[in-house]
Design an enzyme around this catalytic site. Structure first.
Site, mmCIF file in Angstrom:
data_model
loop_
_atom_site.group_PDB
_atom_site.id
_atom_site.type_symbol
_atom_site.label_atom_id
_atom_site.label_comp_id
_atom_site.label_asym_id
_atom_site.label_seq_id
_atom_site.Cartn_x
_atom_site.Cartn_y
_atom_site.Cartn_z
ATOM 1 N N ARG A 92 26.600 -18.403 25.399
ATOM 2 C CA ARG A 92 26.172 -17.115 25.938
ATOM 3 C C ARG A 92 24.654 -17.062 26.113
ATOM 4 O O ARG A 92 24.154 -16.550 27.105
ATOM 5 C CB ARG A 92 26.618 -16.001 24.995
ATOM 6 N N CYS A 116 31.572 -17.109 23.025
ATOM 7 C CA CYS A 116 32.815 -16.559 22.477
ATOM 8 C C CYS A 116 33.464 -15.626 23.487
ATOM 9 O O CYS A 116 32.813 -14.718 24.011
ATOM 10 C CB CYS A 116 32.530 -15.779 21.194
ATOM 11 N N ARG A 121 32.133 -9.482 28.538
ATOM 12 C CA ARG A 121 30.748 -9.865 28.235
ATOM 13 C C ARG A 121 29.863 -10.007 29.487
ATOM 14 O O ARG A 121 29.250 -11.055 29.708
ATOM 15 C CB ARG A 121 30.701 -11.137 27.375
ATOM 16 N N PRO A 122 29.813 -8.966 30.290
ATOM 17 C CA PRO A 122 28.936 -9.040 31.461
ATOM 18 C C PRO A 122 27.463 -8.948 31.051
ATOM 19 O O PRO A 122 27.157 -8.626 29.900
ATOM 20 C CB PRO A 122 29.334 -7.809 32.278
ATOM 21 N N ILE A 123 26.553 -9.225 31.998
ATOM 22 C CA ILE A 123 25.116 -9.097 31.704
ATOM 23 C C ILE A 123 24.457 -8.121 32.688
ATOM 24 O O ILE A 123 23.299 -8.263 33.034
ATOM 25 C CB ILE A 123 24.388 -10.469 31.676
ATOM 26 N N ASP A 124 25.231 -7.100 33.098
ATOM 27 C CA ASP A 124 24.701 -6.145 34.077
ATOM 28 C C ASP A 124 23.463 -5.406 33.562
ATOM 29 O O ASP A 124 22.538 -5.123 34.321
ATOM 30 C CB ASP A 124 25.798 -5.146 34.481
ATOM 31 N N ASP A 307 30.556 -8.135 13.973
ATOM 32 C CA ASP A 307 30.805 -9.508 13.485
ATOM 33 C C ASP A 307 31.453 -9.524 12.101
ATOM 34 O O ASP A 307 31.982 -10.543 11.684
ATOM 35 C CB ASP A 307 29.481 -10.277 13.407
ATOM 36 N N ARG A 421 30.365 -23.987 15.884
ATOM 37 C CA ARG A 421 29.345 -23.399 16.763
ATOM 38 C C ARG A 421 28.329 -22.592 15.955
ATOM 39 O O ARG A 421 27.169 -22.510 16.337
ATOM 40 C CB ARG A 421 30.008 -22.480 17.789
HETATM 41 N N1 EPU Z 1 27.598 -5.437 27.533
HETATM 42 C C1 EPU Z 1 27.802 -5.127 28.862
HETATM 43 N N2 EPU Z 1 26.796 -5.401 29.752
HETATM 44 C C2 EPU Z 1 25.612 -5.977 29.363
HETATM 45 C C3 EPU Z 1 25.412 -6.282 27.998
HETATM 46 C C4 EPU Z 1 26.424 -6.005 27.094
HETATM 47 O O1 EPU Z 1 28.842 -4.614 29.225
HETATM 48 O O2 EPU Z 1 24.750 -6.203 30.231
HETATM 49 C C5 EPU Z 1 28.658 -5.132 26.552
HETATM 50 C C6 EPU Z 1 29.202 -6.379 25.864
HETATM 51 O O3 EPU Z 1 30.209 -7.002 26.615
HETATM 52 C C7 EPU Z 1 29.676 -5.808 24.557
HETATM 53 C C8 EPU Z 1 28.655 -4.698 24.256
HETATM 54 O O4 EPU Z 1 28.095 -4.343 25.521
HETATM 55 O O5 EPU Z 1 30.949 -5.236 24.705
HETATM 56 C C9 EPU Z 1 27.544 -5.112 23.309
HETATM 57 O O6 EPU Z 1 26.975 -6.323 23.763
HETATM 58 P P1 EPU Z 1 25.610 -6.936 23.242
HETATM 59 O O7 EPU Z 1 24.848 -7.308 24.456
HETATM 60 O O8 EPU Z 1 24.964 -6.052 22.247
HETATM 61 O O9 EPU Z 1 26.138 -8.239 22.492
HETATM 62 P P2 EPU Z 1 25.691 -9.692 22.796
HETATM 63 O O10 EPU Z 1 24.231 -9.672 22.970
HETATM 64 O O11 EPU Z 1 26.549 -10.296 23.816
HETATM 65 C C10 EPU Z 1 25.117 -10.339 20.350
HETATM 66 C C11 EPU Z 1 25.472 -11.453 19.412
HETATM 67 C C12 EPU Z 1 26.914 -11.265 18.981
HETATM 68 C C13 EPU Z 1 27.016 -9.938 18.250
HETATM 69 C C14 EPU Z 1 26.546 -8.802 19.166
HETATM 70 C C15 EPU Z 1 26.471 -7.477 18.453
HETATM 71 C C16 EPU Z 1 24.120 -13.291 20.150
HETATM 72 C C17 EPU Z 1 24.067 -14.603 20.812
HETATM 73 N N3 EPU Z 1 25.311 -12.719 20.103
HETATM 74 O O12 EPU Z 1 26.016 -10.425 21.431
HETATM 75 O O13 EPU Z 1 27.204 -12.319 18.065
HETATM 76 O O14 EPU Z 1 28.352 -9.708 17.886
HETATM 77 O O15 EPU Z 1 25.226 -9.096 19.680
HETATM 78 O O16 EPU Z 1 25.451 -7.490 17.509
HETATM 79 O O17 EPU Z 1 23.122 -12.795 19.649
HETATM 80 C C18 EPU Z 1 28.527 -14.016 17.114
HETATM 81 O O18 EPU Z 1 27.501 -14.436 16.555
HETATM 82 O O19 EPU Z 1 29.679 -14.457 16.841
HETATM 83 C C19 EPU Z 1 28.416 -12.978 18.124
HETATM 84 C C20 EPU Z 1 29.386 -12.713 18.986
#
Ligand code: EPU
Length: 444
Positions: A92, A116, A121-124, A307, A421
């Site tokens: 990711r 994962c 998990r979009p990045i919008d 988590d 991982r």
């Molecule tokens: N989301 C969107 N659009 C976006 C960004 C997020 O829809 O542009 C959604 C995600 O799909 C999710 C929610 O918003 O449903 C929260 O997403 P966030 O961006 O906060 O999570 P992340 O950055 O993808 C990180 C950690 C995760 C952890 C979460 C919550 C990393 C690499 N990953 O994910 O860790 O669960 O924050 O704190 O830092 C793990 O370590 O196993 C893991 C999944």
């Protein structure tokens, strides 16, 4: 494919040192792209995701030299401005090079990020922020890549619609070298983000968290080299704490970051686990004589982290009564439920009443999976028995290992690459605590 064979039912006890945090180390590696000077990163965990991220930055022009837990990183060659699909699809955080590449070279091409699979998990939210800073970002559905360009990123006041951990970090990494001031409102407050801020400030960035959810970045023309030690992994500590509690054990955790785990340690104590701060960086976690049920709703920091809910569910199978877990951050993070049920756990799904789901849930409500439930009920206590278990994602992997350690008899856990991982040599460290766990290549 590799498997763990686990002889459960043995109490785990002894001492273990928590590794550096995966979710801080990966972002620090992306940040090294922001300078031409040498950077030294210490306390780097020896995990597969770090190795993949090192390969990503190598492709982009960096040389990474490893000595134990210390990485020396320096730009040595003209790298690509593109992350190949073979790497990006596995991680990711590969998308986190977007900010540094745009800030330094005005172009970046990254595949739709992998990692994962715990939802869409979009990045919008990341892309919208970069666009406000002057980038043009286009997703090409034919090649599956984001193509981004910017002649010069500029500072902006940007309000995240909803919390995003890596989105906040992506914009931080873009804003440090941008022209002018960037203010990130409704920014995520996870402590791993502050670890990244500390590292960037060591490199000469000008970043301040002005309010819990506001970060102000004054763009600077360039960054220096720096030495930075990665914070401890909160998720690993939670895993060891629960390993002690579900196996009837007693584990002393060194390099403890319990100061960032108040919500977890308080609840663990209330439910009957023992938590003792032995020193500033040492915490003892021990089993209680019986556990009380709990009702948790996951939330961004400082709430009960998404988590932790999966490993917490294992403890709740041992609680006297009915517990509930409401997952609000990701739309599909209950893959472990079917596995725990194979061991005899009594778990059922339900739909917690929510008045305004789009506002309430952290994921985009449009991404919900029809028929998927955001709540589970766990009735306990259950004497878990052995089984053959499959791992779907990293935290689910740690969860099924905990359950198999707590269960009577020999279990097989398949797909342990997911655990590798994010957990450093987990079976070796668990064995030192008395666990009956061995790694095998699966016969095909
Ligand atoms: N989301 C969107 N659009 C976006 C960004 C997020 O829809 O542009 C959604 C995600 O799909 C999710 C929610 O918003 O449903 C929260 O997403 P966030 O961006 O906060 O999570 P992340 O950055 O993808 C990180 C950690 C995760 C952890 C979460 C919550 C990393 C690499 N990953 O994910 O860790 O669960 O924050 O704190 O830092 C793990 O370590 O196993 C893991 C999944």
């Amino acid at each position: 494919m590799e498997t763990f064979l686990i002889h459960g039912g043995r109490p785990l006890s002894g001492e273990v040192a928590v590794s550096g945090a995966k979710n801080a180390a990966l972002k620090a590696l992306a940040a090294t792209l922001l300078t031409d000077k040498e950077v030294e990163l210490r306390n780097i965990p020896d995990i597969a995701d770090v190795r993949i991220m090192c390969d990503v930055i190598r492709t982009l022009g960096m040389t990474v030299t490893e000595r134990g837990k210390v990485l020396r990183i320096r730009r040595t060659h003209e790298g690509k401005k593109e992350v190949p699909l073979s790497l990006g699809a596995r991680l990711r955080t590969s998308s986190m090079v977007l900010g540094p590449l745009l800030a330094r070279y005005g172009e970046a091409v990254i595949p739709n990020p992998g990692g994962c699979r715990i939802g869409a998990r979009p990045i919008d939210r990341h892309i919208l922020g970069l666009t406000k800073m002057g980038a043009a970002v286009r997703y090409d559905p034919h090649d599956g890549y984001f193509h981004a360009e910017a002649s010069r990123l500029h500072g902006v006041r940007y309000r995240f619609d909803k919390n995003t951990h890596t989105g906040t970090e992506t914009l931080l990494l873009a804003a440090v070298l941008a022209e002018g001031e960037t203010v990130l409102e409704n920014a995520a407050a996870e402590v791993e983000i502050d670890d990244l801020i500390a590292f960037l400030n060591h490199m000469g960035a000008k970043i301040r968290r002005t309010k819990t959810r506001e970060i102000v970045i004054h763009g600077v023309p360039s960054l220096n080299g720096a030495t930075h030690s990665i914070m401890s992994d909160r998720n690993e500590e939670v895993t060891f704490a629960l390993a002690a509690c579900v196996t009837g054990g007693d584990i002393v955790v060194r390099n403890s970051c319990a100061r960032h785990l108040d919500v977890f340690t308080k609840l663990l104590g209330e439910c009957g686990g023992k938590v003792e701060r032995v020193g500033p960086e040492t915490t003892r976690y021990a089993a209680g004589t019986g556990y009380r049920p709990s009702h948790i709703t996951t939330a961004p920091y400082p709430g009960f982290m998404t988590d932790w809910q999966a490993p917490w569910a294992v403890l709740m199978t041992q609680a006297h009564g009915v517990s509930t877990i409401h997952e609000t951050v990701f739309e599909s993070r209950f893959s472990y439920v079917a596995e725990l049920k194979k061991l005899g756990a009594d778990i059922s799904f339900f739909d917690p009443p929510v008045r305004d789901p789009e506002r309430f849930y952290n994921f985009n409500w449009a991404d919900r999976i029809q028929g998927y439930h955001q709540g589970i009920r766990i009735s306990g206590p259950t004497r878990l028995h052995n089984g053959i278990l499959e791992i779907q994602d990293l935290r689910a992997g740690a969860t099924v290992v905990l359950a198999a350690l707590a269960a009577e008899g020999e279990s097989m856990v398949r797909g342990v690459e997911q655990i590798d991982r994010g957990y450093e040599h987990i079976e070796i460290r668990l064995r030192k605590l008395g666990a009956g766990i061995t790694r095998r290549k699966e016969d095909v």
